[in-house]
Write an enzyme that holds these catalytic residues in place. Sequence first.
Site, PDB file in Angstrom:
ATOM      1  N   GLY A 690      28.690  29.846 -17.898  1.00 21.33           N
ATOM      2  CA  GLY A 690      27.575  30.071 -18.807  1.00 21.33           C
ATOM      3  C   GLY A 690      26.849  31.355 -18.504  1.00 21.33           C
ATOM      4  O   GLY A 690      27.075  32.008 -17.486  1.00 21.33           O
ATOM      5  N   GLN A 691      26.014  31.724 -19.412  1.00 22.86           N
ATOM      6  CA  GLN A 691      25.248  32.967 -19.275  1.00 22.86           C
ATOM      7  C   GLN A 691      23.811  32.710 -19.706  1.00 22.86           C
ATOM      8  O   GLN A 691      23.574  32.163 -20.786  1.00 22.86           O
ATOM      9  CB  GLN A 691      25.850  34.080 -20.123  1.00 22.86           C
ATOM     10  CG  GLN A 691      25.069  35.376 -20.130  1.00 22.86           C
ATOM     11  CD  GLN A 691      25.021  36.026 -18.760  1.00 22.86           C
ATOM     12  OE1 GLN A 691      26.051  36.121 -18.078  1.00 22.86           O
ATOM     13  NE2 GLN A 691      23.841  36.465 -18.342  1.00 22.86           N
ATOM     14  N   VAL A 697      25.848  31.306 -14.882  1.00 24.66           N
ATOM     15  CA  VAL A 697      25.980  29.999 -14.262  1.00 24.66           C
ATOM     16  C   VAL A 697      27.446  29.822 -13.873  1.00 24.66           C
ATOM     17  O   VAL A 697      28.344  30.086 -14.684  1.00 24.66           O
ATOM     18  CB  VAL A 697      25.505  28.884 -15.204  1.00 24.66           C
ATOM     19  CG1 VAL A 697      25.667  27.525 -14.536  1.00 24.66           C
ATOM     20  CG2 VAL A 697      24.061  29.125 -15.614  1.00 24.66           C
ATOM     21  N   ASP A 802       8.625  19.092 -20.999  1.00 25.44           N
ATOM     22  CA  ASP A 802       9.739  19.572 -21.828  1.00 25.44           C
ATOM     23  C   ASP A 802      10.876  18.548 -21.815  1.00 25.44           C
ATOM     24  O   ASP A 802      12.039  18.905 -21.599  1.00 25.44           O
ATOM     25  CB  ASP A 802      10.232  20.924 -21.323  1.00 25.44           C
ATOM     26  CG  ASP A 802      11.083  21.639 -22.370  1.00 25.44           C
ATOM     27  OD1 ASP A 802      10.961  21.280 -23.557  1.00 25.44           O
ATOM     28  OD2 ASP A 802      11.853  22.530 -22.006  1.00 25.44           O
TER      29      ASP A 802
END
EC number: 2.7.11.1
Length: 970
Positions: A690-691, A697, A802
């Site tokens: 991931g980015q 990541v 959140d």
Amino acid sequence: MSKVSGANETLQGALAPLSHMGGGGDATLLKDEGQVELPRGPGVLNVQVLPEEGHAHLQDLEGYKSMDPRQSESASTDVSEMLQHTASLDDPIQFTRVSTSSVTSNSSSDPRESGDTQETGSRRGCSTEEQAPAGAERVSGQDQDSWDVEEVVAEPRSGIDVTPVGDVTNSTIRASGRSAESTSHYLDEYSDTRYSSSSPSSGSRKLSTTIITPEKNVVAQALHCYADNYESPLNDLMSSGDERSSSVRETSFENASSDTNANLNGGRASTGESMRSPPPATGLPNGFVHTQASAPALPVLPAKSPFRAVQSPFSGTRKSRNSANLAELSLPRTSTSSASSMEQRKSRGGRMKVVLSSFVQNIRRNSQGEKRRSGTAMKISTPYNATHVHHVGVDSRTGEYTGLPEEWERLLASSGISKKEQQQHPQAVMDIVKFYQDVTGTSGEDKVFKTFNVSSTNACELSSSPSFKTPSLSSITRFEGSHEAYNSAYHSPMLQSPMGFHDPQHDEKFIPSRPAPRPPGGAAPKTDFTSPLAYDSQSATATPKNQRFSNQSSGFFSLARKATLNKNKQQLPPIPSAAAASAPITQPGSTANIPYIKPAENPVSAPSKSIPPSLPAVPTPPPPIEKDPPLRDLEREREREHSSAKQGQLALERKREEKRRRNQKLQAKLAEICSPGDPSKIYRNLVKIGQGASGGVYTAYEIGTNASVAIKQMNLEKQPKKELIINEILVMKGSRHNNIVNFIDSYLLKGDLWVIMEYMEGGSLTDVVTHCILTEGQIAAVSRETLRGLHFLHSKGVIHRDIKSDNILLSMDGNIKLTDFGFCAQINETNLKRTTMVGTPYWMAPEVVSRKEYGPKVDIWSLGIMIIEMIEGEPPYLNETPLRALYLIATNGTPKLKDADSLSPVLKRFLSWCLQVSPNDRATAMELLYDKFIVEVAEANASLAPLVKLARMKKLAEKMDADSDDNRTD
């Protein structure tokens, strides 16, 4: 009134003792008044006390000229005959002006009405003891002793100066520059003045006055005698003489002849005071001498000048023209009163008051003149850096909004909120406007409104667990403290609070919401998964936090739900932020630019701006003389711009320096938190999955244990809010729980932060709810694990703020853990409520949207919205624009389910308890854990494992389908 004192001597052949007269004496004196021509020079003679009962008229004296203006005939005998044997002196006699107008006006012009008869008897009784004997020897010029001449000087009490101009009878004595007011005040002050007459049987009339001697018994006897007889009728006749010595008042005697001047030669007693020669007095036909004495008589010394100088209050031009013929009287000065020191202090005090008053008036006059001069020279320039502040209101008659900026009007028009809805809930719309103002009111890096899906990257581009995502620009916040361990070791101002977290309200931003699928016909770019060791700077491109990542190992294809596919059709409304001008907002999943609305300039939010937007218009006046003021205004404007530019540059430098120091402190703190070493030598097989906005990541395996871990790599230079990272690390370090993603370790290597966390290979709950349908038992299982994690956080005083499906991670065996603590905040007993705007708007509680205080129960509301998300596949109002979604949350309260009849009463009751609009009616995490829905309906975590695998296969199938479409397009 004056009195002449001689040492048992009288004037030779001229003066005789005054005879006692009755009331008829006054009439005799009055008949000749008015025929006398008074001198016009400055002199003083009190004529009221002369015509007394029992005293001889002065007109009968030989050589005496009456000072009465009504006296028509002068005396037959000249004073020169009286003083024919006296020696002449060269020095002139000091004269002062004589005024009778004030005397006659205040006492009485008619002696019959003057009341002299009331004073005659008492004067007669007192003066006979002090008068010279009738048979005294006449004084020769060589044998004459000193003559004491006292002058009664009037000092006005009311401060009114009686001018002598135009009054032929105005001859009041003025000494030391003071004006006379009335004769009625003379004798009251000079209570020691005595008037006596000799026996009327004497052949020649003699003027005998009080003998002033230094002997105390004589003075005391005279004062006692006068106090009994004269104090009462003469209370109002007082005046002050010389200010420096007022114990003895000296009088001057005027010679009756205008052409013959007699000189008296005598010794002068030394009194210890400096003797000054009097200036020549001009303007008087006769001479007066004004001297004074304030000390006891001392042995007579040879006098160089027989007179003590007295400054005349008149200018030199008004002096007597006959001063050359004036003779000088030599007068001894003696002291007759012991109260001179007190009178001296009073006189000095009065003089000081006059000086101070004049000084203050001059200062005031000068200051007023300067103000007038400065006021005329000051010019006010035209306004610069002017801003228009909008005040938004609601018209009570029409229900329409007033004062809305143009961009806000277009924003409301594009938000889908109709006019009718605006009129129905004007306050709710006002709250929404304030909401946008709060979010877009910051400056600099925080002024980027990347709250919603505003990314140009395809949602299917990368796959990763949301726990590996770093906070982006849109997810920046501060916290009011940190964990106890962090708070004890680090004392950054941004991270200090009672519980450690620092959380200013204006830095809170939205968290990105669910992404939309790629637009039709759009090809998703390919992603190369590489090791972080080979990671270059291009891989750290900004990617929104809301990207959904899929696992690389998934090989199954699946289709997204219909509701999710519709999200690519909506576009975000224009956002009034300053960052929109430089970074156009793009539609989620596309690269098309959305037109932005230029916001109103706000110099408050950008203090570094130094140059005004435009200079004031300079008018072109037709006359050439008017060209200078505009030029001066332009010059001033340029100077202001130059100074403002310097100030702005200095402020920018200070800001940079402060930022540099803050970064150094954060680096130092991170160095304390992180472990030394190189993570590439501890973990192997790093694969990028991931980015994020500031890093990538990766998944890896620990050397020795072969445990799967997730590595979150962040470039600190690209991380605008480094305190967020520290906050997240510290929260995870202190939150060891089965339902919290566990923190393993952290490293700081070459400016990059490496965070090692527990790896949840199942991905996020978002993948499950978008690709699968959950049963009520599975929904209850997810709710149970989430509530356990929330209960743990709330017990620590931490609000997650959140809670949504993106931040709920699953393992392959169905275990559930909470992650993404970048937005969590702590509360304590002193700060039980918070008012910051944070979280994703679709999961926000009404109290957060309305900017009210909130507590841990905002997480319970978000859990209820997540349950609706698990039931319907998406949160309420997801297809609405963000502004309208906020409006609906604020106005509708508890959202309605699309198919509520298909749900069990237990689930509906549980959901209703979570979604109570009032926080007081809302349940807590502990109460919900004991609810029937959790206790009886919830299934085991293992029931979620098939859903996790199915979601991963569908997500991988979508990715492969996208790749095939790209190949066909190429």
